[in-house]
Motif scaffolding. Structure first.
Motif, PDB file in Angstrom:
ATOM      1  N   ILE A 438       0.858  -1.185   0.000  1.00  0.00           N
ATOM      2  CA  ILE A 438       0.000   0.000   0.000  1.00  0.00           C
ATOM      3  C   ILE A 438       0.892   1.231   0.000  1.00  0.00           C
ATOM      4  O   ILE A 438       1.968   1.235   0.630  1.00  0.00           O
ATOM      5  CB  ILE A 438      -0.922  -0.026   1.245  1.00  0.00           C
ATOM      6  N   TYR A 439       0.475   2.256  -0.744  1.00  0.00           N
ATOM      7  CA  TYR A 439       1.231   3.511  -0.788  1.00  0.00           C
ATOM      8  C   TYR A 439       0.507   4.558   0.037  1.00  0.00           C
ATOM      9  O   TYR A 439      -0.636   4.898  -0.245  1.00  0.00           O
ATOM     10  CB  TYR A 439       1.398   3.985  -2.225  1.00  0.00           C
ATOM     11  N   CYS A 440       1.190   5.050   1.062  1.00  0.00           N
ATOM     12  CA  CYS A 440       0.617   6.050   1.950  1.00  0.00           C
ATOM     13  C   CYS A 440       1.397   7.343   1.759  1.00  0.00           C
ATOM     14  O   CYS A 440       2.621   7.323   1.659  1.00  0.00           O
ATOM     15  CB  CYS A 440       0.722   5.562   3.397  1.00  0.00           C
ATOM     16  N   CYS A 443       3.439   7.552   5.152  1.00  0.00           N
ATOM     17  CA  CYS A 443       4.382   6.483   5.537  1.00  0.00           C
ATOM     18  C   CYS A 443       5.140   5.891   4.349  1.00  0.00           C
ATOM     19  O   CYS A 443       6.029   5.075   4.531  1.00  0.00           O
ATOM     20  CB  CYS A 443       3.646   5.364   6.259  1.00  0.00           C
ATOM     21  N   VAL A 446       4.104   0.693   2.272  1.00  0.00           N
ATOM     22  CA  VAL A 446       3.827  -0.120   3.461  1.00  0.00           C
ATOM     23  C   VAL A 446       3.346  -1.508   3.028  1.00  0.00           C
ATOM     24  O   VAL A 446       2.397  -1.619   2.252  1.00  0.00           O
ATOM     25  CB  VAL A 446       2.735   0.542   4.334  1.00  0.00           C
ATOM     26  N   ARG A 481      -6.753   1.866   3.469  1.00  0.00           N
ATOM     27  CA  ARG A 481      -6.228   2.655   4.582  1.00  0.00           C
ATOM     28  C   ARG A 481      -4.805   2.188   4.842  1.00  0.00           C
ATOM     29  O   ARG A 481      -4.481   1.009   4.719  1.00  0.00           O
ATOM     30  CB  ARG A 481      -7.074   2.440   5.832  1.00  0.00           C
ATOM     31  N   CYS A 482      -3.978   3.107   5.246  1.00  0.00           N
ATOM     32  CA  CYS A 482      -2.589   2.757   5.527  1.00  0.00           C
ATOM     33  C   CYS A 482      -2.550   1.867   6.780  1.00  0.00           C
ATOM     34  O   CYS A 482      -3.101   2.227   7.812  1.00  0.00           O
ATOM     35  CB  CYS A 482      -1.760   4.008   5.764  1.00  0.00           C
ATOM     36  N   LYS A 484      -0.286   1.432   8.763  1.00  0.00           N
ATOM     37  CA  LYS A 484       0.488   2.036   9.850  1.00  0.00           C
ATOM     38  C   LYS A 484      -0.269   3.186  10.518  1.00  0.00           C
ATOM     39  O   LYS A 484      -0.383   3.239  11.732  1.00  0.00           O
ATOM     40  CB  LYS A 484       1.809   2.580   9.291  1.00  0.00           C
ATOM     41  N   CYS A 485      -0.758   4.127   9.663  1.00  0.00           N
ATOM     42  CA  CYS A 485      -1.324   5.337  10.250  1.00  0.00           C
ATOM     43  C   CYS A 485      -2.816   5.491   9.983  1.00  0.00           C
ATOM     44  O   CYS A 485      -3.426   6.477  10.382  1.00  0.00           O
ATOM     45  CB  CYS A 485      -0.571   6.570   9.732  1.00  0.00           C
ATOM     46  N   ALA A 489      -5.100   5.704   1.734  1.00  0.00           N
ATOM     47  CA  ALA A 489      -3.915   5.340   0.950  1.00  0.00           C
ATOM     48  C   ALA A 489      -4.356   4.565  -0.281  1.00  0.00           C
ATOM     49  O   ALA A 489      -5.548   4.277  -0.445  1.00  0.00           O
ATOM     50  CB  ALA A 489      -2.981   4.502   1.815  1.00  0.00           C
ATOM     51  N   ARG A 491      -3.686   1.224  -3.024  1.00  0.00           N
ATOM     52  CA  ARG A 491      -3.054  -0.085  -3.220  1.00  0.00           C
ATOM     53  C   ARG A 491      -2.182  -0.112  -4.469  1.00  0.00           C
ATOM     54  O   ARG A 491      -2.442   0.591  -5.433  1.00  0.00           O
ATOM     55  CB  ARG A 491      -4.122  -1.164  -3.411  1.00  0.00           C
TER      56      ARG A 491
END
Length: 799
Positions: A438-440, A443, A446, A481-482, A484-485, A489, A491
């Motif tokens: 995933i691209y946030c 972050c 991820v 959704r990310c 991490k945070c 985000a 995909r």
RNA sequence: GGGCAAGUGGUGGAAUGGCAUACACGAAGGACUUAAAAUCCUUUGGCCGCAAGGUCGUGAGGGUUCAACUCCCUCCUUGCCCACCA
């Protein structure tokens, strides 16, 4: 009237399935045998290539089964891939529906052939229960730095709108649609197969039961070459240009060097030179051309002088620096030393641009030519000349000596180069395993957490065939959704190349339903490695190399304790008709189903094994099918006329056949095994068979014609399956002949045959031969100069 | 251009230093049949010969060997894989 193959084949297929006789379970009492054929792409119908591949495998599997091995023989479908997507575009259907339909057609066709698969283990790579573990493997690789993203110039097929691996570019075209491949810059996922290059090369030595040519192809593909990195110092400066060469023996003949247009030093070198403007123009032009175009042989080699010089470290000669499009930045150091007399490309370039040449290796077959008179470069072996203290040495020896000397002098470094590139797995396609990242915005990149696998491929996507991956247009998939945070985000929309799926399916077959990992460690520990793998030669490089890479990766993860997946490999030949490969585009397809309907699966199996040895090409011949059918009917009729006991002649023939067939099956020589079964049948027609002889014949024929032999076995009064009967043993006592025929040659030419007792002494034999009337006439009273005797076989008299 | 295979009767192929063409297809002839199919039997590399037998013969040419389809060298043809990889 022939035997009722239709009823028989149906009856036994139902019976085998009911009795589960091909269901494989680990068992400590028996020796395991894992036999695998390359699983098919579900394109719709099975073709003769499949029939051949799977028949060869089935005979081997059933043979091992009768021998008492615990056999694992699974089948599944390599279900992801572009054709499903192309079909979706063409037929307005969905790839998964199309794929399942195809599998639904192919499975019963395979069953109709009577193959001994454990169907409970069937798997399909497009099921999320399978591709979940693709994603798992990918994340493990990502963790270990083996999966990485790189912006790189990739091969782009404008028709498929997808990237292609270097390996998938065939003569500048897409390997599937043959469109001309273009160059495009994209952020791509790569796997660092190069990390494993040493092990992949070294372990080829363990593969003693692989065909030589496959080993050679793999070795060439990995492409280890020992060479020398030579440092050329600029005239009037301390900066150096490193150049890689595999021919350090030709260094004294280097008369210029050439840089790739993209070489980082190029702009610096030409700065302020009168050639600058023209050089910049040339560089701009070259950068527009794709590597494919630059790499093609029919384009003229272009180049330009930079105005600068370097010093050749071995003789302190000033030599000019050129730029040329035939030197590629991706290979070596992006710079070469040119030796026009001993490299054909350099020779052509030097001729075109009137650059100097010097011969440094003498062709042993001709005088040292004046370089001006040479018509082509001499790339062969020879003796060093014009090479200072190395003059007179054979060039192979000089290669080593010069390398060592230059390394000691500090002007070069001995280096190993590899041809193997990292493996590009990204595809801008829908029908494949989603890459679980995933691209946030906050972050960055991820990985999807393990507990959230699988990242499901959405069922619905628009298929227009234009504008890149359909996945980009599916909002529910794209937006995430990310992990991490938790902020919004996106995909990754790239999917994996299907070679990823097929690089470890043989492990999954050991425990196809396992849900705690890609495979059950214990089950894989019992069944793996694959004892015998069978498939087409077209997979000699890519699929086999990637599978070997994955196996080593799993070994490093501690999931398995072996390093090579396939012990023995057989590459079967293609099926031809009228001398050409059977293919849809040629329109020379013979549909297996129509042959099964007309003659039965057993006849088809028999023919395809009898017509040629497994490794060679097979010429399809309908009349050969008739012959196979005739043979089965001939065996069938034996039961109508059984005697109480067989005579000595037939028992001897039987034991000879057991020996021959046993050996031939071990060595996959099915065509000659069938020939000896035919000979036994001919012998039976001469003297009449007993029940025991026919039963033994049925067992030996059963791997090839399983339904037929099961039925015959049952008719003869047996209750259990023929595949539990055990393989017959031969008795050497029956193979001993009392009388043998000795071939007698005079001066190497066959002149007579004499029949003698098997235990005749050499002296007696010699006397008998010399007393033979025919031999006497040939000897014409001359005394024999030499008398060569090969026991039990042959005598050669030299006069 | 490089690497690796392969080249044997009318056809698919067998023989990996020791009887070239096993086994099968096709073809020819015969038996059975009113007839056909199926089946069974016989013959089947070329040439010379009524025959016995001889002789030539495994893509071409050379070599090693008592003996070569088989091993070595040179070449030709076909197929597959790879290729501006330095």
């Amino acid at each position: 009237m022939g035997y009722p193959f239709k009823e028989i084949e149906q009856k036994w297929q139902i019976n085998w399935e009911k009795e589960k006789i091909f269901s494989a379970q680990p068992s400590q009492g028996k020796k395991k045998y894992y036999l695998l054929e390359m699983f098919p792409y579900p394109s719709g119908k099975i073709h003769m290539g499949h029939v051949r591949n799977y028949t060869i495998g089935d005979v081997a599997a059933r043979f091992k089964m009768i021998m008492g091995f615990n056999v694992l023989h699974p089948m599944g479908f390599d279900a992801f891939g572009q054709p499903a997507e192309n079909a979706a575009i063409k037929n307005k259907t969905k790839p998964d529906i199309w794929t399942h339909k195809c599998i639904g057609w192919m499975r019963p066709e395979l069953k109709k052939m009577g193959f001994s698969y454990d169907w409970q283990r069937e798997l399909s790579t497009s099921d999320s229960s399978y591709y979940k573990w693709n994603q798992w493997v990918f994340l493990k690789m990502l963790e270990r730095g083996l999966a990485y993203k790189k912006a790189s110039s990739v091969n782009w097929c404008p028709s498929c709108e997808t990237t292609l691996a270097n390996e998938e570019v065939v003569e500048g075209g897409c390997w599937r649609c043959h469109s001309k491949v273009e160059e495009k810059q994209l952020e791509q996922w790569f796997l660092k197969i190069s990390v494993y290059k040493e092990r992949l090369l070294e372990d080829l030595g363990k593969l003693t039961e692989w065909p030589e040519r496959v080993l050679a192809m793999q070795s060439n593909w990995i492409g280890r070459s020992q060479g020398l990195e030579i440092y050329f110092r600029f005239k009037g400066s301390d900066r150096v240009i490193p150049v890689f060469t595999t021919r350090p023996d030709t260094i004294f003949g280097a008369t210029y060097i050439v840089l790739a247009p993209e070489h980082p030093l190029v702009k610096e070198i030409i700065k302020g030179k009168p050639q600058e403007k023209e050089a910049l123009k040339f560089i701009a032009k070259a950068s527009k051309e794709s590597n494919v175009v630059r790499a093609s042989t029919d384009v003229k080699k272009e180049g330009i002088f930079t105005g600068s010089f370097v010093i050749n470290p071995v003789n302190n000669e000033e030599i000019p620096i050129w730029i040329a499009d035939y030197v590629l930045m991706e290979y070596g150091t992006g710079a070469i030393m040119a030796v026009p007399t001993h490299d054909q490309r350099d020779f052509l370039f030097a001729k075109a641009h009137k650059l100097p040449m010097r011969v440094v290796i003498e062709n042993p077959k001709s005088q040292i030519p004046n370089p001006k008179e040479m018509k082509e470069a001499y790339e062969g072996q020879g003796i060093q000349v014009n090479s200072a203290q190395f003059d007179g040495l054979p060039n192979e020896e000089a290669k080593i000596k010069i390398s060592q000397w230059m390394e000691k002098e500090g002007t070069a470094k001995i280096q190993t180069h590899w041809r193997l590139r990292d493996w590009l797995i990204s595809r801008q396609r829908y029908w494949g395993t989603p890459i679980p990242v995933i691209y946030c915005k906050r972050c960055g990149l991820v990985p999807v957490p393990y507990e959230e696998l699988p990242v499901q491929l959405p069922k619905d996507a628009p298929f227009t065939g234009e504008g890149g991956s359909p996945l980009c247009k599916v909002k529910e998939f794209l937006n995430a959704r990310c992990p991490k945070c938790s902020s919004p985000a996106q995909r990754e929309t790239d999917t994996m190349a299907t070679f990823f799926d097929s690089s470890w399916y043989f492990l999954r077959f050991c425990s196809p339903g396992y849900d705690k990992g890609p495979f059950d460690k214990e089950e894989a520990g019992y069944w793996m490695p694959v004892d015998q793998y069978i498939g087409g030669i077209e997979h000699a490089i890519l699929h086999l190399l990637y599978s070997r890479f994955f196996t080593k990766f799993f070994q490093d993860l501690g999931l398995i304790d072996f390093s090579e997946p396939f012990i023995r490999l057989l590459t079967q030949g293609m099926v031809l008709k009228d001398g050409q490969v059977m293919s849809k585009s040629r329109g020379n397809i013979v549909d297996p189903d129509s042959i099964i309907k007309k003659y039965g699966a057993d006849t088809l199996r028999l023919f395809i094994l009898f017509a040629a040895p497994p490794e060679t090409e097979l010429e399809w011949d309908e009349r050969g099918i008739e012959g196979a059918s005739k043979f089965l009917n001939r065996v069938w009729r034996i039961q109508e006329n059984l005697k109480d006991s067989a005579d000595h002649f037939l028992i001897r023939a039987l034991h000879k056949t057991i020996k021959k067939v046993s050996e031939d099956f071990q060595g996959f020589k099915f065509n000659t095994a069938i020939a000896s079964l035919m000979e036994l049948t001919n012998a039976i027609y001469q003297s009449g068979a007993s029940q025991q002889v026919l039963e033994t014949l049925a067992i030996m024929l059963s791997p090839i014609a399983p339904h037929f032999c099961e039925e015959l076995w049952q008719i003869l009064g047996n209750k259990e399956s023929i595949f539990k009967a055990g393989w017959p043993k031969y008795d050497l006592a029956f193979l001993k002949e009392e009388k043998i025929t000795i071939v007698v040659q005079v001066n190497g030419k066959l002149r007579a045959k004499i029949e003698v007792a098997a235990d005749i002494s050499e002296k007696e034999l010699k006397e008998m031969v010399l007393a033979d009337e025919k031999i006497k006439t040939w000897l014409e009273n001359k005394p024999p100069k030499n008398f060569i005797l090969i026991p039990q076989k042959l005598v050669n008299i030299v006069v």
